[in-house]
Scaffold this motif. Structure first.
Motif, PDB file in Angstrom:
ATOM      1  N   PRO A  41      27.956  30.999 -41.036  1.00 47.19           N
ATOM      2  CA  PRO A  41      27.257  30.219 -42.081  1.00 47.19           C
ATOM      3  C   PRO A  41      25.755  30.467 -42.084  1.00 47.19           C
ATOM      4  CG  PRO A  41      28.847  28.851 -40.909  1.00 47.19           C
ATOM      5  CD  PRO A  41      28.765  30.142 -40.155  1.00 47.19           C
ATOM      6  N   HIS A  45      24.484  35.142 -46.981  1.00 47.70           N
ATOM      7  CA  HIS A  45      25.672  35.583 -47.706  1.00 47.70           C
ATOM      8  C   HIS A  45      25.319  36.380 -48.960  1.00 47.70           C
ATOM      9  CE1 HIS A  45      28.533  32.353 -45.818  1.00 47.70           C
ATOM     10  NE2 HIS A  45      27.844  33.036 -44.923  1.00 47.70           N
ATOM     11  N   VAL A  65      32.798  29.422 -43.565  1.00 51.85           N
ATOM     12  CA  VAL A  65      32.596  29.000 -44.958  1.00 51.85           C
ATOM     13  C   VAL A  65      32.625  30.238 -45.852  1.00 51.85           C
ATOM     14  CG1 VAL A  65      31.076  27.884 -46.600  1.00 51.85           C
ATOM     15  CG2 VAL A  65      31.196  27.036 -44.252  1.00 51.85           C
ATOM     16  N   SER A  67      31.692  31.218 -49.073  1.00 48.67           N
ATOM     17  CA  SER A  67      30.787  30.599 -50.046  1.00 48.67           C
ATOM     18  C   SER A  67      30.896  31.249 -51.419  1.00 48.67           C
ATOM     19  CB  SER A  67      29.352  30.706 -49.535  1.00 48.67           C
ATOM     20  OG  SER A  67      28.979  32.080 -49.433  1.00 48.67           O
ATOM     21  N   SER A  68      30.212  30.631 -52.396  1.00 49.83           N
ATOM     22  CA  SER A  68      30.177  31.181 -53.749  1.00 49.83           C
ATOM     23  C   SER A  68      29.459  32.533 -53.754  1.00 49.83           C
ATOM     24  CB  SER A  68      29.478  30.201 -54.690  1.00 49.83           C
ATOM     25  OG  SER A  68      28.178  29.882 -54.220  1.00 49.83           O
ATOM     26  N   GLU A  69      28.491  32.738 -52.822  1.00 55.54           N
ATOM     27  CA  GLU A  69      27.806  34.033 -52.728  1.00 55.54           C
ATOM     28  C   GLU A  69      28.768  35.138 -52.292  1.00 55.54           C
ATOM     29  OE1 GLU A  69      24.795  30.856 -52.417  1.00 55.54           O
ATOM     30  OE2 GLU A  69      26.659  31.262 -51.360  1.00 55.54           O
ATOM     31  N   SER A  89      36.601  26.490 -44.811  1.00 53.61           N
ATOM     32  CA  SER A  89      36.089  25.958 -46.078  1.00 53.61           C
ATOM     33  C   SER A  89      35.945  27.087 -47.095  1.00 53.61           C
ATOM     34  CB  SER A  89      34.736  25.278 -45.844  1.00 53.61           C
ATOM     35  OG  SER A  89      34.235  24.719 -47.033  1.00 53.61           O
ATOM     36  N   ASN A  91      34.510  27.672 -51.087  1.00 52.05           N
ATOM     37  CA  ASN A  91      33.820  27.162 -52.274  1.00 52.05           C
ATOM     38  C   ASN A  91      34.063  28.147 -53.410  1.00 52.05           C
ATOM     39  OD1 ASN A  91      32.759  25.168 -50.540  1.00 52.05           O
ATOM     40  ND2 ASN A  91      30.994  26.451 -50.039  1.00 52.05           N
ATOM     41  N   TYR A  92      35.113  27.897 -54.188  1.00 56.73           N
ATOM     42  CA  TYR A  92      35.540  28.888 -55.180  1.00 56.73           C
ATOM     43  C   TYR A  92      34.590  28.955 -56.375  1.00 56.73           C
ATOM     44  CZ  TYR A  92      38.210  31.552 -58.501  1.00 56.73           C
ATOM     45  OH  TYR A  92      38.586  32.512 -59.400  1.00 56.73           O
ATOM     46  N   SER A  93      34.179  30.198 -56.691  1.00 57.76           N
ATOM     47  CA  SER A  93      33.341  30.435 -57.865  1.00 57.76           C
ATOM     48  C   SER A  93      33.463  31.909 -58.234  1.00 57.76           C
ATOM     49  CB  SER A  93      31.885  30.080 -57.565  1.00 57.76           C
ATOM     50  OG  SER A  93      31.063  30.385 -58.670  1.00 57.76           O
ATOM     51  N   SER A 113      33.904  25.418 -58.471  1.00 53.57           N
ATOM     52  CA  SER A 113      32.692  25.335 -59.278  1.00 53.57           C
ATOM     53  C   SER A 113      32.974  24.552 -60.557  1.00 53.57           C
ATOM     54  CB  SER A 113      32.196  26.743 -59.609  1.00 53.57           C
ATOM     55  OG  SER A 113      31.053  26.697 -60.427  1.00 53.57           O
TER      56      SER A 113
END
Length: 387
Positions: A41, A45, A65, A67-69, A89, A91-93, A113
């Motif tokens: 983390p 990213h 994580v 991430s969205s990046e 974890s 974070n879908y985007s 997102s």
């Protein structure tokens, strides 16, 4: 001129500090396998780069994580699989992905997102530690397959899926669901397959009314209310919905192949009338057997009266005859249950073939669309080169 030099310098710096993850294996030039990578983390990213392939599979990796990046770093990839390792974890985007599968990564948190997403059509989260869904899942309006089986979900609101106009398959099986909610206007318009077996549910609100095109359902191994089972069973039959499973032995009642449990329910009736007859006969023959026992204890080896002996033998014969009939009835019912199980398995296989054929048709459509897009891109390139 100076501005151009600065931009080139910044591009050079970003390239130098970028973290590129090369494929461990490339299959058919379309699928990239990445194994045992680590992205903390604390890492930047935004500098991560993955190889630009159609399908990316990340296995046995440590990415606490995702991430969205990192989704942005996928480039033009359409299919992403996260398998094994530790990815707690996500974070879908993404506006590129068509399919996302998260399998056995110890996932606990999943977020989406807050923008309507029409590109993702398959989401599979299996064998994880997910115990709740975010309200934002309703932004995945393009889903056709939503598989959340083998997690730890305790609550689901069916209204979250209301805006998924193309949803065909909803799999919530093998969770820890104790409650499912839904409003009175619930209509999952295209859902054909609903798997909700192996949970702790007592009812499903607005079922099957809220599923106007439902064709196949799995309901076994829950804690259904007998009143709910009774009210929906006839509707399932009238609409020709295929129930693809049934419960075995029940602690309480069995209604149409489903166990149901109500604290205020009346005790279930005996399975055979002959058992009741046997009990009555035993009450009639009891004094004779008791008398025989008393005689044996008092007289010992003395000879019993011949008339009592005959009566006792006749009573024993009657009991043995009735026991034989009872066993024959049990054998016949077990054979009927076996036939039902075989028939159910045949229906399951037939449905699986139908689902496979439907999936193959969807894949063919996608490939045809992909070829058309490639042809269009080729034509555009040729026109640009011609100009």
């Amino acid at each position: 001129m100076q501005l151009l030099i600065v931009l080139l310098f910044l591009t050079f710096l970003s390239t130098c500090f970028a973290k590129f993850f090369p494929c461990d294996q490339i299959q058919s030039g379309r699928t990239c396998y990445l194994r045992n990578i680590t992205i903390d983390p604390s890492d930047n990213h935004a500098t991560a780069q993955f190889q630009d392939v159609l399908q990316l599979v990340i296995e046995s990796s440590q990415i606490p994580v995702f991430s969205s990046e990192l989704f942005a770093a996928l480039g033009e990839s359409n299919f992403l699989t996260l398998k094994g390792g530790q990815i707690a974890s996500v974070n879908y985007s993404s506006e590129k992905l068509h399919s996302l599968r998260i399998h056995k990564t110890e996932l606990r948190n999943f977020s989406v997102s807050a923008v309507p997403n029409h590109s993702l059509n398959t989401l599979m989260i299996n064998r994880n530690l997910l115990d709740r869904l975010p309200d934002s899942i309703h932004y995945l309006v393009g889903l056709t397959i939503l598989d959340l089986s083998q997690n730890r979900l305790e609550f689901v609101d069916l209204d979250w899926f209301q805006q998924m106009d193309n949803l065909l398959v909803l799999d919530l099986s093998r969770n820890q669901l104790i409650r499912v909610d839904g409003s009175s206007d619930l209509r999952l318009k295209k859902v054909k397959n609903l798997w909700i077996n192996h949970n702790y549910l007592s009812q499903i609100p607005w079922f099957p009314i809220g599923f106007p095109r439902l064709e196949r359902v799995r309901l076994a191994d829950n804690r259904w209310s007998c009143g709910w089972v009774g009210s929906m069973r006839q509707q399932i039959w009238n609409r020709h919905i295929r129930l693809f499973d049934s419960d075995g032995a029940c602690e309480e009642h069995n209604d149409g192949g489903l166990c149901c449990y109500d604290e205020d329910s009346q005790p279930s009736q005996p399975r055979y009338e002959l058992i009741e007859i046997d009990e009555e006969s035993r009450r009639q023959d009891g004094p004779i057997l008791e008398k025989l026992t008393q005689q044996e204890s008092v007289l010992g080896d003395q000879q019993q009266h011949s008339n009592d002996s005959c009566q006792v033998l006749e009573a024993k014969v009657r009991l043995l005859q009735r026991e034989s009939v009872r066993l024959a009835m049990e054998k016949a019912e077990m054979e009927q249950q076996f036939v039902k199980k075989v028939t159910s398995m045949q229906d399951i296989l037939r449905a699986m073939r139908e689902d496979l054929e439907e999936s193959e048709r969807e894949v063919s459509k996608y490939r045809y669309k992909e070829r058309l897009e490639m042809i269009a891109k080729t034509d555009q390139v040729e026109r640009e080169e011609g100009n």
